[in-house]
Design a protein around this motif. Sequence first.
Motif, PDB file in Angstrom:
ATOM      1  N   TRP A 121      72.750  31.695  37.114  1.00 21.48           N
ATOM      2  CA  TRP A 121      71.975  30.522  37.507  1.00 21.48           C
ATOM      3  C   TRP A 121      71.447  29.798  36.281  1.00 21.48           C
ATOM      4  O   TRP A 121      71.064  30.431  35.292  1.00 21.48           O
ATOM      5  CB  TRP A 121      70.810  30.937  38.394  1.00 21.48           C
ATOM      6  N   CYS A 157      74.375  27.228  40.276  1.00 16.64           N
ATOM      7  CA  CYS A 157      74.839  28.602  40.213  1.00 16.64           C
ATOM      8  C   CYS A 157      76.312  28.593  39.868  1.00 16.64           C
ATOM      9  O   CYS A 157      77.101  27.880  40.507  1.00 16.64           O
ATOM     10  CB  CYS A 157      74.647  29.296  41.567  1.00 16.64           C
ATOM     11  N   LYS A 174      79.552  31.125  39.768  1.00 17.69           N
ATOM     12  CA  LYS A 174      79.942  32.424  40.315  1.00 17.69           C
ATOM     13  C   LYS A 174      81.381  32.719  39.928  1.00 17.69           C
ATOM     14  O   LYS A 174      82.260  31.870  40.092  1.00 17.69           O
ATOM     15  CB  LYS A 174      79.801  32.420  41.841  1.00 17.69           C
ATOM     16  N   GLU A 217      76.947  36.163  39.481  1.00 24.54           N
ATOM     17  CA  GLU A 217      76.353  34.834  39.533  1.00 24.54           C
ATOM     18  C   GLU A 217      75.528  34.596  38.275  1.00 24.54           C
ATOM     19  O   GLU A 217      74.872  35.518  37.783  1.00 24.54           O
ATOM     20  CB  GLU A 217      75.443  34.680  40.754  1.00 24.54           C
TER      21      GLU A 217
END
Length: 171
Positions: free
Chosen positions: A83, A66, A68, A81
């Motif tokens: 992924w 992830c 962020k 975020e």
Amino acid sequence: MSNNEIVSKVENDRVLVLERVFDAPRDLVFQMFKEAEHLKRWWGPKGWEVPVCTVDFRPGGVWHYCMKCEDKNQGQFYGMESWGKGIYKEIVEPETIVYNDYFSDAEGNINESMPSTLIKMEFIEVDGKTKLVNRSEYVSAEALKTVMDMGMMQGITETWNRLGDLLASLK
């Protein structure tokens, strides 16, 4: 090609080839891609951190992470975020990493609405430095255009700059 400069070209309308020389030995540059502890220190564009990163570095293994945005100056992106999931196909240490790269969710489910990529990374020793050649093959020219329009070149440039800074600090 000077350090920090990424040379890019598109082949067959759907393969993006990126090259950069890092002032570090090939074994060290390769190691930065195989361990979660290292990836967490440099993966992602400036202002983005990697709070989640797991790596099973073997053919068939999965890299799940992830990114962020932690930079309040990035406005609408702050707190966002993103992924990703990689599934390794081939690994030849310290020469080559081949994997399928996907957008995913926190559980690792692949986002089928976003373009996937077959990535082949070659680590070439050049006079004590490492030339990294990254070939990203998309299913179509439209898929490549989608990620380019998302700012992928800026993102990879900032990501590789962070890698270069980390490598310099480790020398």
